[in-house]
Scaffold this motif. Sequence first.
Motif, PDB file in Angstrom:
ATOM      1  N   GLU A 190      54.697 -18.116  24.143  1.00  9.99           N
ATOM      2  CA  GLU A 190      54.736 -19.489  24.654  1.00  9.99           C
ATOM      3  C   GLU A 190      53.367 -20.154  24.603  1.00  9.99           C
ATOM      4  OE1 GLU A 190      56.485 -19.339  28.612  1.00  9.99           O
ATOM      5  OE2 GLU A 190      58.240 -20.380  27.810  1.00  9.99           O
ATOM      6  N   GLY A 191      52.320 -19.374  24.886  1.00 12.35           N
ATOM      7  CA  GLY A 191      50.978 -19.935  24.962  1.00 12.35           C
ATOM      8  C   GLY A 191      50.305 -20.120  23.622  1.00 12.35           C
ATOM      9  N   THR A 192      50.677 -19.295  22.635  1.00 11.64           N
ATOM     10  CA  THR A 192      50.073 -19.405  21.301  1.00 11.64           C
ATOM     11  C   THR A 192      51.182 -19.696  20.299  1.00 11.64           C
ATOM     12  OG1 THR A 192      50.225 -17.016  20.941  1.00 11.64           O
ATOM     13  CG2 THR A 192      48.196 -17.836  21.934  1.00 11.64           C
ATOM     14  N   GLU A 193      51.090 -19.093  19.132  1.00 12.05           N
ATOM     15  CA  GLU A 193      52.133 -19.279  18.117  1.00 12.05           C
ATOM     16  C   GLU A 193      53.327 -18.395  18.443  1.00 12.05           C
ATOM     17  OE1 GLU A 193      53.408 -21.362  14.819  1.00 12.05           O
ATOM     18  OE2 GLU A 193      51.405 -21.492  15.709  1.00 12.05           O
ATOM     19  N   ASN A 194      54.535 -18.934  18.329  1.00 14.80           N
ATOM     20  CA  ASN A 194      55.738 -18.140  18.591  1.00 14.80           C
ATOM     21  C   ASN A 194      56.116 -17.363  17.346  1.00 14.80           C
ATOM     22  OD1 ASN A 194      58.150 -17.045  19.357  1.00 14.80           O
ATOM     23  ND2 ASN A 194      59.180 -18.972  19.802  1.00 14.80           N
ATOM     24  N   ILE A 195      55.853 -16.049  17.363  1.00 16.06           N
ATOM     25  CA  ILE A 195      56.194 -15.207  16.202  1.00 16.06           C
ATOM     26  C   ILE A 195      57.343 -14.256  16.525  1.00 16.06           C
ATOM     27  CG2 ILE A 195      53.916 -15.380  15.146  1.00 16.06           C
ATOM     28  CD1 ILE A 195      53.331 -12.561  16.245  1.00 16.06           C
ATOM     29  N   GLY A 196      58.082 -14.561  17.582  1.00 15.63           N
ATOM     30  CA  GLY A 196      59.289 -13.805  17.900  1.00 15.63           C
ATOM     31  C   GLY A 196      59.025 -12.349  18.231  1.00 15.63           C
ATOM     32  N   ALA A 197      59.924 -11.481  17.728  1.00  9.45           N
ATOM     33  CA  ALA A 197      59.852 -10.054  18.067  1.00  9.45           C
ATOM     34  C   ALA A 197      58.633  -9.378  17.470  1.00  9.45           C
ATOM     35  CB  ALA A 197      61.125  -9.355  17.584  1.00  9.45           C
ATOM     36  N   ARG A 198      58.008 -10.009  16.472  1.00  6.56           N
ATOM     37  CA  ARG A 198      56.814  -9.393  15.883  1.00  6.56           C
ATOM     38  C   ARG A 198      55.680  -9.300  16.902  1.00  6.56           C
ATOM     39  NH1 ARG A 198      58.698 -12.719  11.565  1.00  6.56           N
ATOM     40  NH2 ARG A 198      59.516 -11.444   9.856  1.00  6.56           N
ATOM     41  N   ARG A 199      55.738 -10.141  17.915  1.00  3.33           N
ATOM     42  CA  ARG A 199      54.711 -10.084  18.959  1.00  3.33           C
ATOM     43  C   ARG A 199      54.740  -8.732  19.669  1.00  3.33           C
ATOM     44  NH1 ARG A 199      50.627 -13.198  19.055  1.00  3.33           N
ATOM     45  NH2 ARG A 199      51.896 -15.112  19.021  1.00  3.33           N
ATOM     46  N   LEU A 200      55.908  -8.113  19.757  1.00  7.04           N
ATOM     47  CA  LEU A 200      56.005  -6.815  20.438  1.00  7.04           C
ATOM     48  C   LEU A 200      55.172  -5.752  19.739  1.00  7.04           C
ATOM     49  CD1 LEU A 200      59.806  -6.737  21.344  1.00  7.04           C
ATOM     50  CD2 LEU A 200      57.895  -6.943  22.937  1.00  7.04           C
ATOM     51  N   HIS A 201      55.063  -5.849  18.414  1.00  6.51           N
ATOM     52  CA  HIS A 201      54.267  -4.860  17.677  1.00  6.51           C
ATOM     53  C   HIS A 201      52.804  -4.923  18.104  1.00  6.51           C
ATOM     54  CE1 HIS A 201      57.284  -3.538  14.661  1.00  6.51           C
ATOM     55  NE2 HIS A 201      57.808  -4.725  14.891  1.00  6.51           N
ATOM     56  N   THR A 202      52.253  -6.139  18.190  1.00  9.86           N
ATOM     57  CA  THR A 202      50.846  -6.263  18.579  1.00  9.86           C
ATOM     58  C   THR A 202      50.643  -5.852  20.037  1.00  9.86           C
ATOM     59  OG1 THR A 202      51.195  -8.601  19.109  1.00  9.86           O
ATOM     60  CG2 THR A 202      50.403  -8.103  16.912  1.00  9.86           C
ATOM     61  N   ILE A 203      51.587  -6.235  20.894  1.00 10.14           N
ATOM     62  CA  ILE A 203      51.476  -5.873  22.323  1.00 10.14           C
ATOM     63  C   ILE A 203      51.525  -4.354  22.486  1.00 10.14           C
ATOM     64  CG2 ILE A 203      52.653  -5.997  24.558  1.00 10.14           C
ATOM     65  CD1 ILE A 203      51.422  -8.625  24.061  1.00 10.14           C
ATOM     66  N   MET A 204      52.489  -3.711  21.822  1.00  7.84           N
ATOM     67  CA  MET A 204      52.649  -2.252  21.958  1.00  7.84           C
ATOM     68  C   MET A 204      51.426  -1.512  21.419  1.00  7.84           C
ATOM     69  SD  MET A 204      55.537  -1.245  23.396  1.00  7.84           S
ATOM     70  CE  MET A 204      56.070   0.317  22.724  1.00  7.84           C
ATOM     71  N   GLU A 205      50.882  -1.978  20.309  1.00  2.04           N
ATOM     72  CA  GLU A 205      49.688  -1.334  19.768  1.00  2.04           C
ATOM     73  C   GLU A 205      48.538  -1.418  20.762  1.00  2.04           C
ATOM     74  OE1 GLU A 205      48.641   0.427  17.062  1.00  2.04           O
ATOM     75  OE2 GLU A 205      50.770   0.696  16.629  1.00  2.04           O
ATOM     76  N   ARG A 206      48.422  -2.573  21.406  1.00  2.00           N
ATOM     77  CA  ARG A 206      47.339  -2.746  22.371  1.00  2.00           C
ATOM     78  C   ARG A 206      47.547  -1.863  23.599  1.00  2.00           C
ATOM     79  NH1 ARG A 206      42.229  -4.140  21.708  1.00  2.00           N
ATOM     80  NH2 ARG A 206      41.328  -4.381  23.774  1.00  2.00           N
ATOM     81  N   VAL A 207      48.785  -1.770  24.072  1.00  2.00           N
ATOM     82  CA  VAL A 207      49.084  -0.951  25.255  1.00  2.00           C
ATOM     83  C   VAL A 207      48.808   0.519  24.980  1.00  2.00           C
ATOM     84  CG1 VAL A 207      50.968  -0.117  26.717  1.00  2.00           C
ATOM     85  CG2 VAL A 207      50.757  -2.562  26.255  1.00  2.00           C
ATOM     86  N   LEU A 208      49.190   0.980  23.812  1.00  2.00           N
ATOM     87  CA  LEU A 208      49.104   2.414  23.501  1.00  2.00           C
ATOM     88  C   LEU A 208      47.844   2.783  22.735  1.00  2.00           C
ATOM     89  CD1 LEU A 208      52.833   3.033  22.514  1.00  2.00           C
ATOM     90  CD2 LEU A 208      51.719   3.572  24.676  1.00  2.00           C
ATOM     91  N   ASP A 209      46.900   1.857  22.647  1.00  3.27           N
ATOM     92  CA  ASP A 209      45.676   2.101  21.883  1.00  3.27           C
ATOM     93  C   ASP A 209      44.956   3.373  22.344  1.00  3.27           C
ATOM     94  OD1 ASP A 209      43.449   0.939  20.057  1.00  3.27           O
ATOM     95  OD2 ASP A 209      42.425   1.342  21.958  1.00  3.27           O
ATOM     96  N   GLU A 210      44.694   3.477  23.635  1.00  2.77           N
ATOM     97  CA  GLU A 210      43.944   4.616  24.172  1.00  2.77           C
ATOM     98  C   GLU A 210      44.751   5.907  24.055  1.00  2.77           C
ATOM     99  OE1 GLU A 210      41.006   6.831  25.523  1.00  2.77           O
ATOM    100  OE2 GLU A 210      40.813   4.676  25.160  1.00  2.77           O
ATOM    101  N   ILE A 211      46.042   5.834  24.347  1.00  2.00           N
ATOM    102  CA  ILE A 211      46.893   7.031  24.291  1.00  2.00           C
ATOM    103  C   ILE A 211      46.979   7.556  22.859  1.00  2.00           C
ATOM    104  CG2 ILE A 211      49.247   7.884  24.627  1.00  2.00           C
ATOM    105  CD1 ILE A 211      49.500   5.816  26.900  1.00  2.00           C
ATOM    106  N   SER A 212      47.175   6.652  21.897  1.00  2.00           N
ATOM    107  CA  SER A 212      47.280   7.080  20.496  1.00  2.00           C
ATOM    108  C   SER A 212      45.983   7.687  20.004  1.00  2.00           C
ATOM    109  CB  SER A 212      47.642   5.878  19.610  1.00  2.00           C
ATOM    110  OG  SER A 212      48.919   5.387  19.924  1.00  2.00           O
ATOM    111  N   PHE A 213      44.847   7.131  20.442  1.00  2.00           N
ATOM    112  CA  PHE A 213      43.547   7.619  19.992  1.00  2.00           C
ATOM    113  C   PHE A 213      43.271   9.034  20.502  1.00  2.00           C
ATOM    114  CE2 PHE A 213      38.926   8.037  20.249  1.00  2.00           C
ATOM    115  CZ  PHE A 213      38.550   7.667  18.952  1.00  2.00           C
TER     116      PHE A 213
END
Length: 470
Positions: free
Chosen positions: A412-435
Amino acid sequence: MAIYLPATAEEEQLALDELTPREIVAELDKHVVGQKDAKRAVAIALRNRMRRQKLPPDMAEEVIPKNIIMIGPTGVGKTEIARRLAKLANSPFLKVEASKFTEVGYVGRDVESMIRDLVEIAIDNIRAEKLEDVADKAELNAEERLLDILLPPAAPRAPESSQAGFVLEGTTTSGDSSSRTREKLRQQLREGKLDDRTVEIETRERNFPSFEIISNQGVEEMDVNIKDMLPNIFGQRTKKRKMKVNEAFEYLIQEEEQRLIDMDQVTRMAIDRVEDAGIIFLDEIDKIAGREGGHGPDVSREGVQRDILPIVEGTTVNTRYGMVRTDHILFIAAGAFHVSKPSDLIPELQGRFPIRVELQSLTMDDFIRILTEPKSSLTKQYMALLDTEGVKLEFTKDALEEIARFAFRVNEGTENIGARRLHTIMERVLDEISFSAPDKKGEHVTVDAAYVGKMLTDIVKDQDLSRYIL
């Protein structure tokens, strides 16, 4: 001689014939969340295709597919619905961007290339099906050829101890000894004990002299017979190559597969499948929807529409495998239509897309369902990936709600890219765990709402930062 197993394609077709539109929608629901109208439209289109195949030939020829325009923002499932439908129907499927094509006379892709690409995809699909059928036979043949190289067959000669056509009792012929040795070698080959041995085999050279053709035709037209002509012009040369037994075995299997598959039959089947069951997904149709209104880079948009029109209406396209009719190919067009409208398409093209469905923007509840319901949802993918490191990953219910809320807010606040936004959010959430996952082998990691908030709050608050990172 080509060897084929019983026609599994007929069994698949039978199962497909039994799918009702309601069941097709249910299958699509396993992979795409929401968008009931779009799913109903494609389910009816697929069912009509099945119905047409049961009509008398003269009537079937008259029934044209009802092409569809999907209208909706990016990331809401337009492409995925079309792709899953094609997979369900075992149809050749091609996704192309309408904006990549240019009007005749301009440098760029010719619209007919989409049909040529679809034929290539169909040939690859059918060839893969045939490879499965002949795989066992090819492996046996390759094994025999490799054994011949490892143990060349001895020239037959009469045993010294035999007289008048009989062998004395208790003697062993060289043929029996050779047969036993061959079987021992076969066993060692299957057990991998000979993999590091080096053998010399004849391989076909694939390099042909390079030359340049200057022509006013498009690249696709020039390609029609060049590849077929080259072997005839220069001959099929072979050369001896040394390689390890396991490498030689793989090479010989590929050679035998090529020998067992009748490519003429594959080509005929591919053209038939394209003509009767092909699906082309024309993405970004809204980018060529503007009418002529001036000059500049957009001057040929209406020209592209006019070039696409005969393909959609039904024409015959020349490919390197023969002529292909497009009358019964199903076209599914899609676009966001933020600036233009479907009515901005030229009237003739509008008439060839009688079904129009609008896809809805995704809500927070949709995001939660996308994270949990599909067979290969994002959460299941990450759990499986980390499981390979021995880490058991778990998402709490409130964590999924928090991820969905953040995705919705950023859209809502930036560009609406639909479900693709979940990919960026999930990568950010799991960044430390994956590393750090390799260092946490055997641990159980739980992701809760507090952890999600810790990883995302600062970024989402800063609008400028979230534009770059999320």
